[in-house]
Design a protein around this motif. Structure first.
Motif, short mmCIF file in Angstrom:
data_model
loop_
_atom_site.label_atom_id
_atom_site.label_comp_id
_atom_site.label_asym_id
_atom_site.label_seq_id
_atom_site.Cartn_x
_atom_site.Cartn_y
_atom_site.Cartn_z
N PRO A 31 -11.14 20.92 -10.10
CA PRO A 31 -10.04 20.53 -10.99
C PRO A 31 -10.55 19.97 -12.32
O PRO A 31 -11.67 19.47 -12.41
CB PRO A 31 -9.31 19.45 -10.18
N GLY A 32 -9.72 20.02 -13.34
CA GLY A 32 -10.10 19.57 -14.68
C GLY A 32 -10.55 18.13 -14.70
O GLY A 32 -9.95 17.26 -14.06
N PHE A 41 -12.20 13.26 -4.03
CA PHE A 41 -12.79 14.16 -3.04
C PHE A 41 -12.68 13.59 -1.63
O PHE A 41 -12.49 14.33 -0.67
CB PHE A 41 -14.25 14.44 -3.40
N THR A 42 -12.82 12.26 -1.51
CA THR A 42 -12.61 11.63 -0.21
C THR A 42 -11.16 11.78 0.22
O THR A 42 -10.87 12.02 1.40
CB THR A 42 -13.01 10.14 -0.26
N ILE A 56 -1.08 19.61 -1.18
CA ILE A 56 -1.80 20.10 -2.36
C ILE A 56 -3.17 19.44 -2.54
O ILE A 56 -3.90 19.78 -3.46
CB ILE A 56 -0.97 19.90 -3.64
N VAL A 57 -3.50 18.48 -1.68
CA VAL A 57 -4.81 17.80 -1.81
C VAL A 57 -5.49 17.76 -0.44
O VAL A 57 -5.74 16.70 0.13
CB VAL A 57 -4.67 16.39 -2.42
N GLN A 58 -5.83 18.94 0.08
CA GLN A 58 -6.50 19.07 1.36
C GLN A 58 -7.65 20.07 1.23
O GLN A 58 -7.42 21.27 1.06
CB GLN A 58 -5.51 19.53 2.45
N TYR A 59 -8.87 19.57 1.29
CA TYR A 59 -10.03 20.45 1.20
C TYR A 59 -11.28 19.66 1.60
O TYR A 59 -11.43 18.50 1.20
CB TYR A 59 -10.20 21.00 -0.21
N LEU A 60 -12.14 20.25 2.38
CA LEU A 60 -13.38 19.60 2.79
C LEU A 60 -14.42 19.76 1.68
O LEU A 60 -15.24 20.67 1.69
CB LEU A 60 -13.89 20.20 4.10
N ARG A 61 -14.35 18.87 0.71
CA ARG A 61 -15.23 18.95 -0.46
C ARG A 61 -16.69 18.81 -0.04
O ARG A 61 -17.10 17.78 0.50
CB ARG A 61 -14.89 17.83 -1.45
N PRO A 62 -17.54 19.82 -0.30
CA PRO A 62 -18.93 19.74 0.13
C PRO A 62 -19.78 18.77 -0.68
O PRO A 62 -20.87 18.38 -0.25
CB PRO A 62 -19.43 21.19 -0.04
N GLU A 63 -19.27 18.36 -1.85
CA GLU A 63 -20.06 17.45 -2.68
C GLU A 63 -20.29 16.11 -1.99
O GLU A 63 -21.39 15.53 -2.10
CB GLU A 63 -19.35 17.21 -4.03
N ILE A 64 -19.28 15.61 -1.26
CA ILE A 64 -19.41 14.29 -0.63
C ILE A 64 -20.50 14.29 0.44
O ILE A 64 -21.42 13.45 0.39
CB ILE A 64 -18.06 13.83 -0.06
N PRO A 65 -20.47 15.18 1.44
CA PRO A 65 -21.61 15.23 2.37
C PRO A 65 -22.91 15.56 1.65
O PRO A 65 -23.99 15.10 2.07
CB PRO A 65 -21.22 16.31 3.37
N THR A 190 -2.30 25.71 -2.70
CA THR A 190 -2.06 25.52 -4.13
C THR A 190 -2.45 24.10 -4.51
O THR A 190 -2.75 23.27 -3.65
CB THR A 190 -0.57 25.74 -4.48
N GLY A 191 -2.41 23.81 -5.80
CA GLY A 191 -2.68 22.45 -6.27
C GLY A 191 -4.15 22.15 -6.39
O GLY A 191 -5.02 23.01 -6.21
N PRO A 192 -4.49 20.87 -6.69
CA PRO A 192 -5.89 20.49 -6.88
C PRO A 192 -6.78 20.81 -5.68
O PRO A 192 -7.96 21.13 -5.85
CB PRO A 192 -5.81 18.97 -7.11
N GLY A 193 -6.23 20.72 -4.48
CA GLY A 193 -7.03 21.00 -3.30
C GLY A 193 -7.48 22.43 -3.20
O GLY A 193 -8.46 22.74 -2.51
N SER A 194 -6.76 23.33 -3.85
CA SER A 194 -7.12 24.74 -3.82
C SER A 194 -8.13 25.11 -4.90
O SER A 194 -8.63 26.23 -4.94
CB SER A 194 -5.87 25.61 -3.99
N GLN A 195 -8.42 24.16 -5.79
CA GLN A 195 -9.32 24.41 -6.91
C GLN A 195 -10.71 23.86 -6.57
O GLN A 195 -10.88 22.66 -6.41
CB GLN A 195 -8.78 23.75 -8.18
N HIS A 196 -11.66 24.73 -6.47
CA HIS A 196 -13.01 24.27 -6.13
C HIS A 196 -14.05 25.27 -6.59
O HIS A 196 -13.80 26.48 -6.66
CB HIS A 196 -13.13 24.03 -4.62
#
Length: 357
Positions: A31-32, A41-42, A56-65, A190-196
């Protein structure tokens, strides 16, 4: 290179590289103004695990691990892996919840606050000001003997908990198991969670950031604390380099768009942009470091930092379930309430945990 990172020049060198990586990740799909944001991300990870149902804010962001594992590998290589803990863990857990409440009212951690400024989001200036005030209040407690108590040495295996959890999150990301329509893992359509950014690139970026931050001791809250308490600009140069490089990269990529309106994942409520980060800044100062630093220390084996991170994860779920998190439309229905409650809790902790001479 390691001698440079661990010298007094380390924070600004690491900060510049981190700023460049952050802009690259946003340009590649994050996201921007959110190349990385520990709070956001958490929050996304909490949603992916079903701790909240904001779709709209559900994603296992790999940056945190990646941050945790990068720090873990670095600490092993340079023999700084040091399992420790036992410094008021329950208090640190609630401080993590409070820090997340404030961050989600503002919509960003300290790292993202500077990235938002570097992208031209002037709403973030109120957040940076609030962060400084929160750190200053924390410093007042430190000057008056505040301490959560000393940590003790833990068994070597105790420090493996957060790296193992990180590997488990990555496994869930890559496998994406689907037991039923109810999970166990959720991904935003959709939403920020879909942007990665592409997963491998995002993970690589997280690992590099974890390594660099572990070696340089990069910390946005510690930088302000040391500057205001002791006049030491050593860590603060890292913030300056981080923001400057991110600004230059945004400018040349055409992503610098100055203004208040229409900024990505941001709102224009000046007061609660400010007060949200006052709460976060205070909670981070009492806990001993910004959320990025907490992840790095968790990778080194610090279970006190680990429990703070878990508190942030729980706080993210609570903020959305209790309609306290902000959105681009403004603050949540109960954002004011959780901010005030969090400030009261942090002030009580600051007053009650003073060591008497």
């Amino acid at each position: 290179m390691d001698k440079v990172l661990t010298s007094r020049n380390g924070p600004w060198i690491a900060g510049g590289i981190l700023g460049l990586i952050a802009v690259a990740l946003a340009h590649l799909g994050n996201p921007g103004n959110m190349g990385f944001c520990v709070a956001c991300f958490t929050r996304d990870i909490a949603g992916a695990l079903g701790f909240h149902r904001a779709g709209i804010v559900q994603y296992l962001r790999p940056e945190i691990p990646g941050f945790i594992l990068g720090s873990f590998i670095s600490s092993l290589v340079f023999r700084e892996y040091s399992p420790r803990g036992g410094s008021s863990p329950a208090v640190r857990f609630v401080l993590g919840i409070c820090a997340m409440f404030g961050a989600l009212v503002f919509l960003g951690c300290p790292w993202r606050a500077y990235l938002r400024v570097a992208g031209g989001d002037w709403n973030a200036l109120y957040g940076v000001g609030g962060l400084a005030v929160g750190v200053l209040i924390g410093i007042m407690f430190l000057w008056n003997g505040f301490s959560l108590g000393a940590s003790g040495e833990n068994p070597k295996a105790a420090g493996l908990v957060m790296p193992v959890i990180s590997l488990s999150l990555l496994a869930l990301l890559f496998i994406a198991p689907k037991f039923s329509e109810n999970g166990p893992v959720f991904f935003s359509p959709t939403g920020p969670g879909s942007q990665h950014a592409p997963v491998i690139i995002a993970l690589a970026g997280g690992l590099i950031v974890g390594w660099l931050a572990q070696r340089s001791r990069f910390c946005t809250v510690g930088a302000l604390r040391d500057l205001m308490m002791m006049g030491d600009s050593h860590l603060f140069k890292g913030i300056a380099a981080f923001t400057l490089v991110a600004f230059i990269a945004n400018y040349f990529l055409g992503n610098f768009k100055p203004g208040f309106e229409g900024q990505p994942v941001a709102h224009t409520n000046e007061l609660w942009n400010f007060l949200g980060m006052v709460l976060s800044g205070l909670a981070f100062t009492l806990a001993g470091g910004c959320p990025g630093r907490q992840l790095i220390m968790a990778g080194e084996g610090d279970s006190d930092a680990g429990i703070f991170v878990v508190g942030m994860l729980v706080g993210a779920g609570m903020a959305h379930n209790f309609s306290a998190a902000s959105s681009g439309a403004g603050i949540g229905a109960y954002g004011v309430h959780v901010t005030v409650i969090g400030l009261v809790f942090c002030v009580c902790v600051g007053l009650m945990f003073r060591e008497r001479g």
